[in-house]
Motif scaffolding. Sequence first.
Motif, mmCIF file in Angstrom:
data_model
loop_
_atom_site.group_PDB
_atom_site.id
_atom_site.type_symbol
_atom_site.label_atom_id
_atom_site.label_comp_id
_atom_site.label_asym_id
_atom_site.label_seq_id
_atom_site.Cartn_x
_atom_site.Cartn_y
_atom_site.Cartn_z
ATOM 1 N N ILE A 281 -7.496 -5.227 -6.213
ATOM 2 C CA ILE A 281 -8.543 -4.194 -6.267
ATOM 3 C C ILE A 281 -8.308 -3.114 -5.218
ATOM 4 C CG2 ILE A 281 -10.334 -5.626 -7.352
ATOM 5 C CD1 ILE A 281 -11.611 -5.984 -4.566
ATOM 6 N N ALA A 282 -7.839 -3.529 -4.024
ATOM 7 C CA ALA A 282 -7.578 -2.536 -2.976
ATOM 8 C C ALA A 282 -6.479 -1.584 -3.436
ATOM 9 C CB ALA A 282 -7.180 -3.225 -1.674
ATOM 10 N N LEU A 283 -5.388 -2.154 -3.974
ATOM 11 C CA LEU A 283 -4.255 -1.319 -4.394
ATOM 12 C C LEU A 283 -4.653 -0.404 -5.557
ATOM 13 C CD1 LEU A 283 -1.323 -3.911 -4.200
ATOM 14 C CD2 LEU A 283 -1.908 -2.135 -2.540
ATOM 15 N N LEU A 284 -5.457 -0.938 -6.498
ATOM 16 C CA LEU A 284 -5.855 -0.112 -7.644
ATOM 17 C C LEU A 284 -6.748 1.040 -7.183
ATOM 18 C CD1 LEU A 284 -5.846 0.533 -10.618
ATOM 19 C CD2 LEU A 284 -7.531 -1.283 -11.006
ATOM 20 N N ALA A 285 -7.667 0.764 -6.255
ATOM 21 C CA ALA A 285 -8.517 1.845 -5.739
ATOM 22 C C ALA A 285 -7.664 2.911 -5.048
ATOM 23 C CB ALA A 285 -9.571 1.289 -4.782
ATOM 24 N N ALA B 216 0.842 -1.197 0.000
ATOM 25 C CA ALA B 216 0.000 0.000 0.000
ATOM 26 C C ALA B 216 0.881 1.253 0.000
ATOM 27 C CB ALA B 216 -0.926 -0.003 1.207
ATOM 28 N N GLY B 217 1.976 1.198 0.789
ATOM 29 C CA GLY B 217 2.886 2.329 0.864
ATOM 30 C C GLY B 217 3.549 2.643 -0.470
ATOM 31 N N ASP B 218 3.714 1.586 -1.305
ATOM 32 C CA ASP B 218 4.301 1.795 -2.630
ATOM 33 C C ASP B 218 3.351 2.540 -3.558
ATOM 34 O OD1 ASP B 218 6.596 0.591 -1.899
ATOM 35 O OD2 ASP B 218 6.170 -1.330 -2.856
#
Lengths: 404, 404
Positions: free
Chosen positions: B78-82, A54-56
């Motif tokens: 999906i979490a990272l893309l959002a 997430a930090g990336d």
Amino acid sequence: METVVMKFGGTSVATPEKIIGVAKRAIREKEKGLRVVIVVSAMGKTTDTLLELAGDISSQPPKREMDMLLATGEQVTIALLAMAFKMLGHEALSFTGWQAGIETESVPRNARIEQIHTERIEQALSDGYFCVVAGFQGVDKIGNITTLGRGGSDTTAVALAAALRADKCEIYTDVDGVYTSDPRFVTGARKLEQISYDEMLELANLGAGVLHPRAVEFAKNNHVPLSVRASYSDEPGTIIQEVITVEKNLIVRGVAFESGIARVTVTYKKAFNGSLANIFTTLAKHHIDVDIIVQSITDDAPPSVSFSIKEDSLEETRRVLAERQEEIGFLAATYEVGLSKVSIVGSGMVSNPGVAAQMFDILRLEGIPVKMVSTSEIKISVVVPEADMKLSANALHDAYGLSR
Amino acid sequence: METVVMKFGGTSVATPEKIIGVAKRAIREKEKGLRVVIVVSAMGKTTDTLLELAGDISSQPPKREMDMLLATGEQVTIALLAMAFKMLGHEALSFTGWQAGIETESVPRNARIEQIHTERIEQALSDGYFCVVAGFQGVDKIGNITTLGRGGSDTTAVALAAALRADKCEIYTDVDGVYTSDPRFVTGARKLEQISYDEMLELANLGAGVLHPRAVEFAKNNHVPLSVRASYSDEPGTIIQEVITVEKNLIVRGVAFESGIARVTVTYKKAFNGSLANIFTTLAKHHIDVDIIVQSITDDAPPSVSFSIKEDSLEETRRVLAERQEEIGFLAATYEVGLSKVSIVGSGMVSNPGVAAQMFDILRLEGIPVKMVSTSEIKISVVVPEADMKLSANALHDAYGLSR
């Protein structure tokens, strides 16, 4: 048929081998004739890896999406643990938070459980399955995945135990119970057989890491019979319940301590009545946690207030107070670092006056200066120099007869 | 307002950087005034890592739990893309399969989508959000997480496009469209601007890896305007639709080929009528896929049947036939390896008799022996020696005017 909820944390499920070990442990409980629900956390460092990902992407990822991301951690564990049961010849079903019916508020990253719809779990238990439930997560009313924040898996276990009216809720961890003090610092520290919810709550709030205060509070309010046990042994651990049989008539049940404390002393004009409230409102706005507060008002000097904070928020505190000195209306602020907090906890204190006096006497005999004091019905905390922390803890532990 | 469903596979979302790239790409579409739904797969090698973890627990993990495990892969994406959309200043919401209302049969590892409850996505689109949906997964009627099997994310994208009555469904991949043949083997291979659903279906079934046949079939049945595009460029790619404008009046639209084919020939007693059915029933029971089947019955010899299989199932086929020879009732079985299958595909064939004859003539001129033949309305496949595969494909590609 009795029901047990067993909770295993991240280190207990860190590898496939350990997951198989958890399954074997749970099978032993079932073979005693119990219905078994297992609550698990994410494997070892999974959460850290996800946070890094997430930090990336973003330094301030939206909280809803953090929950979506982090919830995969426990989902991996429950699937693997259910596989382990099957591999060992037992039937199991895994459940995410939403599948287990864990409904929470719509507060991402820090949701509270509102209710648990237990139908599906009850059915699976009646059908003879091991139920493997993802800790730390739930779903809000409109179907968003939420997480429960720190200590979330403990809370899931306790809340499920309450909702299922389980006969016991066992928190498995990497220590074998609740100790009278931290054995790394206090020579005579020993495991407690029993402790009351309130004592546990005080110890948990004082940083005894085995159990999250939120979970203890939930257990207390819902009368969930709780125990803390080692995942690596069959020892009974420590039982946490309402009424305890006091061992050796001990008034004090535990000694907790914490280093890295700073003291702030602010003097203000007698006339300016609003100062006191202003100080703490301002600090709260900046998310600075204030612990012990001591006020002193005498006739011959300007009034002053001392309060303790964590040393790592000292810089921020200085900055905030300096910027707002005029607005808050104080004369001067002084800062002292290199302090620690030492606390004694025990429900017996309520009916034993003079415990505080005795505590000061013990510390005085050791030549330890007490900088601040705070008392509650079942706890007394003192702030002493960090260099004296270990000595204070050991002296109190011995003097109150806690050492073996 | 037009709606587009964009699907990105595992290699297109393999790293945080690539995920940010996908978000940027989708933002360009929205800035054209479109409502955008993005369907994504698990990041790069995530699925392999999860399979390994499961393998460490059990060699035969229960399918329900495999779905529980594998579904976490897309949930992470999906979490990272959002998060990436938010970081780029846009509002997005991620949805797992169950949150997107994707209801499937209760068939773990290989579920078919039964219906999609689009209310939540429709609402989010109306509210101006990018909708990020996990491909490959859904939920059955009683709330178990299911996965759709191979090509699942393509199917999710097409099914969502159909349910949302989207104006287009774009499959982004690591090639820039559908080619007349595999450019690694056929010199003149070039990208097609358009192709019909049926042609694409044949090509997909023949192993053209850009699009899963299930997704193509779903698109055909629901008239979803589909295209295959490169995730790394803005080129338009290949459009797949019902009626196509035939370029250069081409009868043949593509040449596909596959190596590693074996031929099995079984002779049986004329009297024993059940033999033929017995053979294929027995093979099916052992999950051996039979492709082309050719039967030859003459008056002066015992009847025989030849069929093609993948070389990697040859050993199992030999074992099964040897064990069941008496039961099936055949005289002898012979095996030939080192073969390949070369196919020509084109809807124009239906109205052009003589395409097969022409094909044989082209191969004869090159001196390539044809071992087996199979024809459908829009496809002719021949089995030829593996050593001649590349030559066959190039000769056919040139002769049918496909080369640039």
